[in-house]
Write a protein that holds these residues in place. Structure first.
Motif, PDB file in Angstrom:
ATOM      1  N   HIS A 170      -9.429  24.105  44.564  1.00 43.03           N
ATOM      2  CA  HIS A 170      -9.888  22.742  44.788  1.00 43.03           C
ATOM      3  C   HIS A 170      -8.706  21.848  45.138  1.00 43.03           C
ATOM      4  CE1 HIS A 170     -10.617  18.597  43.288  1.00 43.03           C
ATOM      5  NE2 HIS A 170     -11.788  18.761  43.889  1.00 43.03           N
ATOM      6  N   ASN A 180     -18.764  23.975  39.577  1.00 45.03           N
ATOM      7  CA  ASN A 180     -17.535  23.998  38.780  1.00 45.03           C
ATOM      8  C   ASN A 180     -16.285  23.977  39.651  1.00 45.03           C
ATOM      9  OD1 ASN A 180     -18.911  24.035  36.357  1.00 45.03           O
ATOM     10  ND2 ASN A 180     -18.980  26.265  36.240  1.00 45.03           N
ATOM     11  N   GLN A 221     -14.704  20.310  40.153  1.00 42.36           N
ATOM     12  CA  GLN A 221     -14.235  19.529  39.008  1.00 42.36           C
ATOM     13  C   GLN A 221     -12.924  18.841  39.382  1.00 42.36           C
ATOM     14  OE1 GLN A 221     -14.080  22.341  35.783  1.00 42.36           O
ATOM     15  NE2 GLN A 221     -16.268  22.165  35.356  1.00 42.36           N
ATOM     16  N   CYS A 222     -13.035  17.559  39.633  1.00 48.35           N
ATOM     17  CA  CYS A 222     -11.887  16.784  40.114  1.00 48.35           C
ATOM     18  C   CYS A 222     -11.197  16.089  38.942  1.00 48.35           C
ATOM     19  CB  CYS A 222     -12.361  15.752  41.143  1.00 48.35           C
ATOM     20  SG  CYS A 222     -11.054  14.673  41.723  1.00 48.35           S
ATOM     21  N   ASP A 233     -11.994  12.320  38.442  1.00 46.66           N
ATOM     22  CA  ASP A 233     -13.340  11.871  38.065  1.00 46.66           C
ATOM     23  C   ASP A 233     -13.410  11.765  36.542  1.00 46.66           C
ATOM     24  OD1 ASP A 233     -14.102  11.855  40.689  1.00 46.66           O
ATOM     25  OD2 ASP A 233     -15.083  13.814  40.636  1.00 46.66           O
ATOM     26  N   LYS A 264     -18.199  11.160  38.731  1.00 46.15           N
ATOM     27  CA  LYS A 264     -18.637  12.554  38.854  1.00 46.15           C
ATOM     28  C   LYS A 264     -19.900  12.655  39.710  1.00 46.15           C
ATOM     29  CE  LYS A 264     -16.655  13.913  34.405  1.00 46.15           C
ATOM     30  NZ  LYS A 264     -16.932  14.336  33.017  1.00 46.15           N
TER      31      LYS A 264
END
Length: 667
Positions: free
Chosen positions: A113, A183, A186-187, A190, A196
């Motif tokens: 990510h 999943n 997922q930052c 956030d 989110k």
């Protein structure tokens, strides 16, 4: 797809944002010193996005702006979240790294990510839509690359364990592909639910939809689910994997949910064969479950949805397979160049079933006829494109073997109606006339043979053909009657064999049951004699049990006569303490199998918590009248402007039960 008008994609006007950030940078407290440079770096990367499809993350912004890491992070967070509307847009992208060592069951080891930032230009009209769309395309490509190149399915056994653990923990949604892909997004920036949710709306939902469109994911809805996370179900689109999930669901229902309901006494014994087509069982089990069952109920709902999907897929595959078989048969007939006996055709090495036979004979490209003589009955088929070759074949057969069978069959098929060329027509007429010579009167044939003129005149052909047609009609009737008689004889033999096997099996079970119950009776001689024992015993005890079952049947019949729907509690109240509830349930299971049926009332658990009981004798005497009555009530409620839900549920439950049971009862 991504909506360009999403409020989550809106950003501040470009000129206004420049002025605001310049003012922030020029503040006397120097708390925003260098923030304008950060904005310009992000803008420069954004301006080149169409060429290189890259947006900067914090590390790249730090390197290009020469602002230290902590201040860079604070600045991008401020510009992304603390201004209204946002000055820059925080976005997410997934990157596929196939050459890194990783776990094929865990996408996070191959898919990384990356949080990036964009400052839309003046041509974007105050929205980051173009950049979010481009990044979603990159993320979708990354997921597809991992799915096709690296992902490994865990296998059937592990799937069962995963499903069981998830349902027991009330987290079935953890097993969905959407959860696994979610999943990945997922930052770290956030922090709040709003942030989110924005990531889900901008990235996750459009990507999931695109993956469904690209056949990477399989999607179905479960609107009955109590939690939003279970309403939209995304699975990896591999038929074997989906089938294994369905089997895992059925396995859980069979080995966990059903035994619990059975112990409660709401469900009876279910044979192993019944689980091979479990739709009715699953529907019945689901009817006994409420929201307190949590993901067990969700599993049953999804299991029924998957059952319908899989059955439709099987039906579609069967139709496609049948279509392919028909095409293969048609190709064979087109290449045969002659008439073909239907009973010689094969599908996968097996003779044609009645279904295939009907499908084949319904094809407009084929001609069909029956033919019989005093010895045999045959069915013939011919592809219309082969008519000229079939006439040539009939000529060769007649010349070599002096057999006129093919000529007669072609004449029965009226093949000349489907010929445009006169040459094959004349050839058929010629060989037909030659074949009819043997049917002339004896002295006429003898005279013409002496004179060397073995021909049949045109005026002689119609009466000969009429006579042959009459004979063919008689032979067909005779052979068909013989064939029907043979089929009946085979059917009778098969039924007798089945009955003998059933009697042998019943005798074996009876002996086994007798030996077991004798041992049980010896070990339980000290039980209370005032209560009914439900084990095999002496003739006196068996007589007593028979009288008890007759008493129960009488109670049920009287209840039905007075319009009462009797269940086990009703029976207990009428027996005045003769049985405990547990003994009654066991007694009915052991001795009431052939005498008493039960069925649940759907959607009315509060009023009818237990299955309704009815005797076999009552169904035999009044079943047809009862079926007509509930059919009328169901139709009345269905057509009523303000239907009574309870009456409708009662009628539909009875209707379903009677339609299943009445055909099985011998009058």
């Amino acid at each position: 797809m991504l909506d360009p008008n999403l409020p989550e994609l809106k950003v501040m006007d470009y000129t206004a944002c420049l002025q605001k950030v310049q003012a922030m940078d020029s503040r006397g407290d120097f708390s925003y010193k260098g923030i304008y440079k950060v904005l310009l770096v992000i803008f420069e990367w954004t301006d080149k996005f169409l060429q290189n499809r890259v947006l900067p993350n914090v590390e790249q912004i730090e390197r290009d702006s020469s602002i230290d890491r902590d201040r860079t992070e604070n600045y991008v967070i401020d510009l992304s979240y603390k201004q209204n509307p946002a000055i820059i847009k925080k976005l997410n992208v997934l990157e596929f790294h196939p050459n890194e060592p990783g776990d094929p069951e865990n996408p996070k080891t191959y898919i990384k990510h990356n949080t990036v930032f964009a400052r839309p230009t003046t041509s974007d009209g105050g929205t980051a839509f173009r950049y979010a769309l481009g990044l979603n395309e990159l993320s979708t490509t990354a997921i597809k690359g991992w799915f096709n190149e690296k992902r490994k399915y865990v296998g059937k056994e592990k799937m069962r364990k995963v499903i069981k653990a998830a349902v027991d923990a009330n987290r079935l949604f953890d097993t969905y592909a959407s959860t696994e892909i979610g999943n990945l997004f997922q930052c770290p920036y956030d922090k709040t639910k709003v942030q989110k949710d924005a990531t889900i709306v901008i990235h996750l939902k459009p990507i999931l939809k695109q993956l469904v469109d690209d056949k990477i994911l399989f999607f179905f809805r479960n609107d009955s689910a109590s939690r939003p996370a279970n309403k939209s179900v995304f699975l990896y689109n591999r038929p074997t994997e989906i089938a294994d999930r369905y089997e895992a669901y059925v396995d859980y229902a069979k080995n966990t949910i059903y035994p619990a309901l059975k112990n409660l006494g709401v469900m009876g014994e279910i044979t192993e064969d019944s689980w091979n087509s479990p739709k009715n069982i699953l529907t019945e089990i689901k009817g006994y479950m409420n929201e307190s069952y949590g993901d067990q109920k969700t599993l049953m709902e999804e299991c029924l949805v998957l059952n319908e999907i899989i059955e439709k897929d099987k039906e579609r595959e069967e139709k496609q397979k049948r279509k392919q078989h028909i095409e293969d048969l048609m190709a064979f007939l087109a290449e045969a160049g002659r008439i073909v006996e239907v009973n010689l055709l094969r599908v996968s090495g097996e003779p044609l079933t009645d279904e295939f036979r009907s499908m084949l004979l319904s094809q407009p490209e084929v001609l069909y006829t029956e033919y019989a003589d005093k010895r045999v009955y045959n069915e013939f088929i011919l592809h219309k494109s082969c008519i000229p070759q079939a006439i040539e074949s009939a000529k060769r057969t007649f010349q070599i073997k002096h057999s006129d069978l093919e000529i007669r069959v072609l004449n029965q098929m009226n093949v000349t109606l489907h010929l445009n060329d006169e040459s094959p027509k004349r050839l058929l007429e010629e060989i037909e006339a030659q074949s009819l010579f043997q049917f002339l009167p004896f002295f006429t044939r003898l005279w013409r043979m002496i004179m060397g003129s073995m021909t049949v005149h045109k005026f002689e052909i119609p009466p000969i053909k009429a006579r042959l047609q009459q004979q063919l009609t008689r032979d067909l009737a005779s052979q068909k009657a013989k064939k029907i008689s043979q089929e009946k004889e085979k059917l009778v033999k098969a039924r007798l064999k089945e009955r003998e096997e059933a009697e042998k099996e019943a005798e074996r079970k009876s002996k086994q049951s007798h030996s077991q119950s004798t041992a049980t009776s010896n070990s339980s001689s000290d039980e209370d004699e005032d209560q009914e024992s439900v084990k095999q015993g002496s003739p006196e005890e068996e007589k007593k049990w028979k009288e008890s079952i007759e008493t129960v049947v009488r109670i049920l019949d009287e209840a039905w006569e007075f319009g009462v729907f009797p269940d086990r509690e009703y029976v207990l109240s009428k027996l005045n303490g003769k049985f405990t509830e547990e003994n009654l349930i066991f007694f009915l299971k052991k001795f009431g199998g052939k005498e008493i049926y039960s069925f649940p009332i759907r959607n009315q658990r509060e009023k009818f918590p237990w299955p309704i009981l009815v005797s076999t004798g009552y169904l035999k005497r009044h079943g047809k009248k009862l079926l007509d009555k509930v059919s009328a009530e169901s139709e009345k409620q269905r057509n009523d402007k303000f239907p009574n839900q309870e009456k409708f549920d009662i009628a539909e439950s009875q209707l379903d039960f009677l339609n299943r049971i009445l055909p099985k009862l011998k009058p």
